[in-house]
Design a protein around this motif. Structure first.
Motif, PDB file in Angstrom:
ATOM      1  N   VAL A 236      47.680  24.372  55.348  1.00 23.03           N
ATOM      2  CA  VAL A 236      47.185  25.756  55.654  1.00 23.03           C
ATOM      3  C   VAL A 236      45.699  25.704  55.692  1.00 23.03           C
ATOM      4  O   VAL A 236      45.033  26.653  56.251  1.00 23.03           O
ATOM      5  CB  VAL A 236      48.011  26.781  55.130  1.00 23.03           C
ATOM      6  N   LEU A 237      45.204  24.867  54.735  1.00 22.79           N
ATOM      7  CA  LEU A 237      43.929  24.877  54.133  1.00 22.79           C
ATOM      8  C   LEU A 237      43.042  23.954  55.348  1.00 22.79           C
ATOM      9  O   LEU A 237      41.834  24.014  55.476  1.00 22.79           O
ATOM     10  CB  LEU A 237      43.635  24.463  52.928  1.00 22.79           C
TER      11      LEU A 237
ATOM     12  N   GLU B 252      45.976  23.774  63.482  1.00 21.58           N
ATOM     13  CA  GLU B 252      47.187  23.783  64.222  1.00 21.58           C
ATOM     14  C   GLU B 252      48.342  24.408  63.311  1.00 21.58           C
ATOM     15  O   GLU B 252      49.379  24.953  63.818  1.00 21.58           O
ATOM     16  CB  GLU B 252      47.590  22.425  65.223  1.00 21.58           C
ATOM     17  N   ILE B 253      48.386  23.894  62.195  1.00 18.61           N
ATOM     18  CA  ILE B 253      49.449  24.363  61.269  1.00 18.61           C
ATOM     19  C   ILE B 253      49.250  25.816  60.871  1.00 18.61           C
ATOM     20  O   ILE B 253      49.993  26.667  60.760  1.00 18.61           O
ATOM     21  CB  ILE B 253      49.433  23.292  59.961  1.00 18.61           C
ATOM     22  N   ARG B 254      47.828  25.939  60.696  1.00 10.40           N
ATOM     23  CA  ARG B 254      47.433  27.652  60.483  1.00 10.40           C
ATOM     24  C   ARG B 254      47.840  28.533  61.413  1.00 10.40           C
ATOM     25  O   ARG B 254      48.421  29.602  61.308  1.00 10.40           O
ATOM     26  CB  ARG B 254      45.926  27.652  60.099  1.00 10.40           C
TER      27      ARG B 254
ATOM     28  N   PRO C  71      52.910  20.307  64.286  1.00  4.86           N
ATOM     29  CA  PRO C  71      53.186  21.927  64.865  1.00  4.86           C
ATOM     30  C   PRO C  71      53.986  21.839  65.948  1.00  4.86           C
ATOM     31  O   PRO C  71      54.128  20.773  66.594  1.00  4.86           O
ATOM     32  CB  PRO C  71      51.579  22.118  65.293  1.00  4.86           C
ATOM     33  N   VAL C  72      54.642  23.166  66.106  1.00  6.60           N
ATOM     34  CA  VAL C  72      55.520  23.220  67.351  1.00  6.60           C
ATOM     35  C   VAL C  72      54.754  23.578  68.665  1.00  6.60           C
ATOM     36  O   VAL C  72      53.482  23.531  68.384  1.00  6.60           O
ATOM     37  CB  VAL C  72      56.551  24.306  66.924  1.00  6.60           C
ATOM     38  N   ASN C  73      55.435  23.710  69.618  1.00  9.55           N
ATOM     39  CA  ASN C  73      54.701  24.184  70.765  1.00  9.55           C
ATOM     40  C   ASN C  73      53.771  25.224  70.473  1.00  9.55           C
ATOM     41  O   ASN C  73      54.254  26.354  69.911  1.00  9.55           O
ATOM     42  CB  ASN C  73      55.998  24.412  71.969  1.00  9.55           C
TER      43      ASN C  73
ATOM     44  N   SER D 221      44.028  38.656  62.200  1.00  8.37           N
ATOM     45  CA  SER D 221      42.751  37.820  62.389  1.00  8.37           C
ATOM     46  C   SER D 221      42.876  36.719  61.987  1.00  8.37           C
ATOM     47  O   SER D 221      43.065  36.303  60.881  1.00  8.37           O
ATOM     48  CB  SER D 221      41.364  38.821  62.078  1.00  8.37           C
ATOM     49  N   ALA D 222      42.535  35.537  63.086  1.00  6.53           N
ATOM     50  CA  ALA D 222      42.317  34.230  62.545  1.00  6.53           C
ATOM     51  C   ALA D 222      41.259  33.997  61.393  1.00  6.53           C
ATOM     52  O   ALA D 222      41.410  33.196  60.528  1.00  6.53           O
ATOM     53  CB  ALA D 222      41.982  33.316  63.562  1.00  6.53           C
ATOM     54  N   VAL D 223      40.422  34.804  61.316  1.00  3.98           N
ATOM     55  CA  VAL D 223      39.273  34.563  60.539  1.00  3.98           C
ATOM     56  C   VAL D 223      39.580  35.000  59.161  1.00  3.98           C
ATOM     57  O   VAL D 223      39.563  34.617  58.013  1.00  3.98           O
ATOM     58  CB  VAL D 223      37.847  35.536  60.652  1.00  3.98           C
ATOM     59  N   THR D 224      40.296  36.328  58.871  1.00  2.22           N
ATOM     60  CA  THR D 224      40.904  36.836  57.722  1.00  2.22           C
ATOM     61  C   THR D 224      41.744  35.883  57.075  1.00  2.22           C
ATOM     62  O   THR D 224      42.137  35.728  56.086  1.00  2.22           O
ATOM     63  CB  THR D 224      41.191  38.350  57.863  1.00  2.22           C
ATOM     64  N   TYR D 225      42.857  35.614  57.974  1.00  2.00           N
ATOM     65  CA  TYR D 225      44.039  34.646  57.644  1.00  2.00           C
ATOM     66  C   TYR D 225      43.271  33.432  57.044  1.00  2.00           C
ATOM     67  O   TYR D 225      43.873  33.126  55.824  1.00  2.00           O
ATOM     68  CB  TYR D 225      44.725  34.493  58.878  1.00  2.00           C
TER      69      TYR D 225
END
Length: 299
Positions: free
Chosen positions: A202-203, A207-209, A77-79, A159-163
């Motif tokens: 992504v799954l 931090e990547i998500r 992950p980036v900053n 939204s983090a949830v929907t994503y």
């Protein structure tokens, strides 16, 4: 926690792995070959593996640099505060070129990597020698593109949830050929090991998500249209187009009109969807090589 090999695997054909620290954070890349420099920019939810078939065909005559951009299928992950808007990703690519001390670079951008490439050419032309656009956003396309239902990607990023929920079907191998996942991007099925390198981060890694969600949530056609206007008006670097003849996502007719406005040659890759380096690596490599040294490539 030990790294999941399905997240981190990159084809050895890409060359030696390295990591560089840029203002936006760490970025991993692979480096193979010597000669004029080719830098490859991929799109959303893929990584350097997209180029694994063409790098061996090009590395005898070119130095091939293939970064993992922070677009949801990367390793590191980036900053947390990194700017992953389209201008931010373009700046990251320009910073990579500067940090590695590369000169007279040919940047090859496929899918949304081509959108970012247009912003590099418009905002940081001093780092490029030329730009090759391969089946990507044009001024006539939305970003994310509308065909195939890809516009949903940005909507769910609110939204983090929907994503997170959006990507859960990718746990099932059969979904990889749906037209709103990878089925309209690659004409032929992609190797399972490569596909796992695309979808597992992504799954499984929040931090990547986070990076992927930030990047896709910031895209907008206004960036590509502004960049295209400046490329058409100022022509800061030579542009070449290498397009899939059967592209469902980025219509060939759009590319033809854009090429005319740019005064740029357009070459087509037969029997291919958007991922030309996946479907037809020999054709794609030949055209990339010719574009990189400004040779005529024929009709």
């Amino acid at each position: 926690m030990a790294a999941d090999p399905t997240n981190t695997w990159r084809d050895p054909a890409l060359g030696e792995p390295h990591e560089v620290r840029l203002p936006s954070g760490p970025v991993r890349y692979h480096d193979r070959g010597t000669g004029p420099v080719l830098v490859f920019a991929h799109g959303y939810l893929v990584n350097a593996n997209l180029w694994r078939k063409v790098v061996p065909l090009l590395a005898e005559d070119f130095r091939c640099v293939t970064p993992d951009l922070p677009l949801g299928a990367h390793v590191v992950p980036v900053n947390r505060a990194a700017d992953l808007s389209p201008p931010g990703i373009a700046r990251l690519l320009a910073d990579l070129v500067r940090e590695l001390g590369l000169d007279d670079v040919t940047l090859i951008g496929n899918d949304s990597g081509g959108a970012y490439g247009q912003l590099v050419a418009a905002n940081h032309p001093e780092v490029l020698g030329r730009l090759v656009l391969s089946s990507c956003e044009t001024p006539e396309d939305t970003w994310p593109p509308s065909p195939g239902g890809f516009g949903l990607l940005k909507a769910t990023a609110a939204s983090a949830v929907t994503y997170r929920a959006l990507y859960q079907p990718l746990r099932l191998r059969r979904t990889w050929r749906w037209r709103n996942t990878y089925g309209w991007l690659a004409k032929y099925p992609v190797d399972d090991r490569v596909m796992n390198s695309y979808v597992r981060p992504v799954l499984t890694r929040p931090e990547i998500r986070f990076d992927g969600r930030k990047a896709i949530g910031a895209v907008s056609a206004r960036y590509t249209r502004d960049a295209a206007e400046r490329l058409i008006r100022r022509r800061p670097v030579p542009v070449r187009l290498v397009w899939a003849a059967e592209d469902h996502v980025f219509p060939l007719e759009h590319a033809k009109r854009y090429a005319t406005k740019l005064g740029a040659p357009l070459h087509t890759v037969a029997d291919s969807y958007t991922y030309v380096t996946e479907d037809q690596p020999a054709q794609a490599a030949k055209l990339i090589a010719a574009c990189a040294v400004d040779r005529e490539t024929g009709p």
